[in-house]
Design a protein around this motif. Structure first.
Motif, short mmCIF file in Angstrom:
data_model
loop_
_atom_site.label_atom_id
_atom_site.label_comp_id
_atom_site.label_asym_id
_atom_site.label_seq_id
_atom_site.Cartn_x
_atom_site.Cartn_y
_atom_site.Cartn_z
N PRO A 221 1.22 -1.26 0.44
CA PRO A 221 -0.45 0.03 -0.08
C PRO A 221 0.89 1.32 -0.37
CG PRO A 221 -0.70 -1.80 1.70
CD PRO A 221 0.50 -2.36 1.13
N PRO A 222 0.36 2.43 -0.92
CA PRO A 222 1.47 3.55 -1.03
C PRO A 222 0.98 4.31 0.00
CG PRO A 222 -0.14 3.20 -3.07
CD PRO A 222 -0.52 2.33 -1.99
N LEU A 223 1.51 3.95 1.08
CA LEU A 223 1.45 4.51 2.46
C LEU A 223 2.47 5.84 3.05
CD1 LEU A 223 0.22 1.59 5.06
CD2 LEU A 223 -1.41 3.38 4.12
N LEU A 224 1.72 7.04 3.79
CA LEU A 224 2.80 7.93 4.33
C LEU A 224 3.36 7.51 5.49
CD1 LEU A 224 1.16 11.36 2.71
CD2 LEU A 224 3.30 9.81 1.71
N ARG A 225 4.72 8.07 5.71
CA ARG A 225 5.37 8.18 7.31
C ARG A 225 4.55 9.19 7.94
NH1 ARG A 225 9.68 3.52 8.79
NH2 ARG A 225 8.48 3.64 10.64
N SER A 226 4.80 9.17 8.90
CA SER A 226 5.08 10.76 10.37
C SER A 226 6.08 11.23 9.63
CB SER A 226 4.59 10.69 11.41
OG SER A 226 4.71 11.65 11.88
N GLY A 227 6.39 12.62 9.38
CA GLY A 227 7.31 13.24 8.89
C GLY A 227 8.56 13.29 10.62
N ASN A 228 7.69 13.41 11.56
CA ASN A 228 8.14 13.32 12.85
C ASN A 228 8.88 11.86 13.60
OD1 ASN A 228 7.26 16.45 12.94
ND2 ASN A 228 5.79 15.41 13.37
N VAL A 229 9.00 10.92 12.58
CA VAL A 229 9.66 9.56 13.32
C VAL A 229 10.69 9.25 12.39
CG1 VAL A 229 7.59 9.17 14.23
CG2 VAL A 229 8.19 8.40 11.70
N ASP A 230 12.20 9.14 12.85
CA ASP A 230 13.72 9.04 12.21
C ASP A 230 12.59 8.36 10.68
OD1 ASP A 230 14.77 10.25 14.05
OD2 ASP A 230 15.29 8.06 15.19
N GLY A 231 13.46 8.50 10.00
CA GLY A 231 12.90 7.70 8.44
C GLY A 231 12.34 8.39 7.98
N GLY A 232 11.11 9.24 8.12
CA GLY A 232 10.05 9.06 8.13
C GLY A 232 9.94 10.02 6.33
N HIS A 233 10.79 10.71 6.26
CA HIS A 233 11.36 11.73 5.29
C HIS A 233 11.59 11.16 3.69
CE1 HIS A 233 9.95 15.52 6.59
NE2 HIS A 233 10.88 15.25 7.70
N ASP A 234 12.66 10.52 4.52
CA ASP A 234 13.50 9.04 3.42
C ASP A 234 12.18 8.54 2.47
OD1 ASP A 234 15.73 10.79 3.82
OD2 ASP A 234 16.73 9.17 4.95
N TRP A 235 10.88 7.88 4.11
CA TRP A 235 10.15 7.00 3.59
C TRP A 235 9.00 7.72 2.58
CZ3 TRP A 235 8.04 1.70 4.54
CH2 TRP A 235 7.84 0.79 4.10
N ASN A 236 8.80 8.92 2.48
CA ASN A 236 7.63 9.48 2.18
C ASN A 236 8.34 10.11 1.03
OD1 ASN A 236 5.99 9.19 4.23
ND2 ASN A 236 6.21 11.46 4.69
N ALA A 237 9.41 10.37 1.27
CA ALA A 237 10.24 10.27 -0.97
C ALA A 237 10.52 9.48 -1.90
CB ALA A 237 12.14 10.93 -0.39
N VAL A 239 8.13 7.35 -1.74
CA VAL A 239 6.37 6.77 -2.03
C VAL A 239 6.29 8.21 -3.59
CG1 VAL A 239 3.98 6.95 -1.44
CG2 VAL A 239 5.96 5.25 -0.30
N PHE A 240 6.78 9.13 -2.96
CA PHE A 240 6.18 10.34 -3.90
C PHE A 240 6.50 10.07 -4.79
CE2 PHE A 240 5.35 13.15 0.07
CZ PHE A 240 4.58 13.15 0.09
N ASP A 241 8.35 9.55 -4.92
CA ASP A 241 8.87 9.14 -6.42
C ASP A 241 8.26 8.31 -7.38
OD1 ASP A 241 10.58 10.89 -6.30
OD2 ASP A 241 11.98 10.16 -4.97
N ALA A 244 4.63 9.97 -8.75
CA ALA A 244 4.82 11.21 -8.34
C ALA A 244 3.74 11.80 -9.43
CB ALA A 244 6.07 11.44 -9.65
N ASP A 245 3.37 10.47 -10.78
CA ASP A 245 1.92 10.87 -11.24
C ASP A 245 0.75 11.24 -11.24
OD1 ASP A 245 2.83 8.28 -11.26
OD2 ASP A 245 1.63 8.23 -13.33
N ARG A 246 0.47 10.32 -9.52
CA ARG A 246 -0.74 10.12 -9.34
C ARG A 246 -0.91 11.04 -8.07
NH1 ARG A 246 -0.48 3.69 -9.41
NH2 ARG A 246 -2.50 3.58 -8.65
N ILE A 247 -0.09 11.59 -7.38
CA ILE A 247 0.57 12.72 -6.30
C ILE A 247 -0.25 14.28 -6.89
CG2 ILE A 247 0.92 13.72 -4.45
CD1 ILE A 247 2.30 10.94 -4.01
N PHE A 248 -1.29 15.12 -6.41
CA PHE A 248 -1.54 16.70 -6.95
C PHE A 248 -1.26 17.77 -5.88
CE2 PHE A 248 -3.45 13.92 -9.76
CZ PHE A 248 -3.21 13.77 -10.99
N TYR A 249 -0.96 17.35 -4.65
CA TYR A 249 -0.92 17.79 -3.73
C TYR A 249 0.32 18.48 -3.56
CZ TYR A 249 0.22 13.64 -1.09
OH TYR A 249 0.60 12.64 -0.73
#
Length: 251
Positions: A221-237, A239-241, A244-249
């Motif tokens: 599942p393309p889930l997001l993680r909290s940016g306030n936990v270690d590794g969260g930003h890398d995980w989300n990056a 998923v975003f990549d 990318a063609d299905r995320i508009f925000y």
């Protein structure tokens, strides 16, 4: 001993409603979550819409830690929340004929996508037309509404229909007409609305079902993680990549 304070009564009412939707809407929740999972698996995109306070539940599943990264907000300027001034303008925009068609035409939503429409009353022109027009475009529609309004109020759409009449799947929030759970002899009006609590819970239950359904098929599942936990930003990056063609925000 039961807590008969207004706060205690409100919690009791909200818990009772949550238990009702858990038990009575179980099949619809499963169907809605499966529809979202099908859409993701088939390469489609996910959108959520709500006007006024109904937009709060829609926004709660967009760019949300623990939520599906593919859920995008379908925004109607002036009708998303109560940030427009004056706030009453948002209520007026919900009753404007033709606005939904203009929003859909200028949005990235397309055939094969899924749209969750949140409207407590389901009686105003905007959510009714949004559902009607979206389905005509080949978009699958999930409606989150209080079905009671369709029997106790008059539709404000020219067709005389309600949101529930134009959806592939309907989730009934069970909220009573007027959205106020408490009354007191010393207070002249009903008070303490519970629609946001219940509707947000329904939305999260559907998203959770979708995530589980994707996992059951062997799809991460393309889930997001909290940016306030270690590794969260890398995980989300990542998923975003990947999506990318299905995320508009993020554009």
């Amino acid at each position: 001993m039961s807590d008969r304070t207004p706060a205690g009564q409100f919690f009791d009412a909200a818990i009772g409603l949550l238990q009702r939707v858990r038990d009575e809407e179980a099949d619809a929740i499963t169907a809605a979550g499966t529809l979202l999972a099908d859409t993701v698996a088939d390469g489609g995109r996910l959108f959520a819409f709500g006007a006024g306070h109904s937009s709060l539940a829609a926004q709660d599943v967009v760019y949300r830690a623990g939520g599906l990264a593919l859920m995008n907000l379908l925004a109607v300027p002036g009708a998303v929340g109560v940030d427009v001034m004056p706030a009453t303008l948002g209520s007026a925009l919900e009753r404007v004929d033709g606005l939904a068609a203009a929003v859909l035409d200028s949005s990235p939503i397309r055939s094969g996508d899924a749209l969750v429409i949140v409207s407590l009353s389901g009686r105003n022109a905007l959510p009714v037309e949004m559902a009607l027009n979206a389905r005509a475009l080949g978009i699958r529609v999930i409606g989150v509404t209080s079905v009671a309004y369709a029997t106790q109020t008059t539709s404000r759409h020219v067709s005389g229909t309600y949101l529930k009449d134009h959806c592939d799947i309907v989730l009934d929030s069970k909220i009573a007409v007027g959205d106020a759970e408490l009354t007191l002899d010393t207070v002249p009006a009903p008070f303490a609305p519970a629609s946001t609590v219940v509707t947000s819970a329904l939305m999260q239950a559907v998203v959770a079902t979708a995530a589980g359904a994707l996992a059951d098929r062997g799809i991460e599942p393309p889930l997001l993680r909290s940016g306030n936990v270690d590794g969260g930003h890398d995980w989300n990056a990542r998923v975003f990549d990947q999506y990318a063609d299905r995320i508009f925000y993020r554009r």
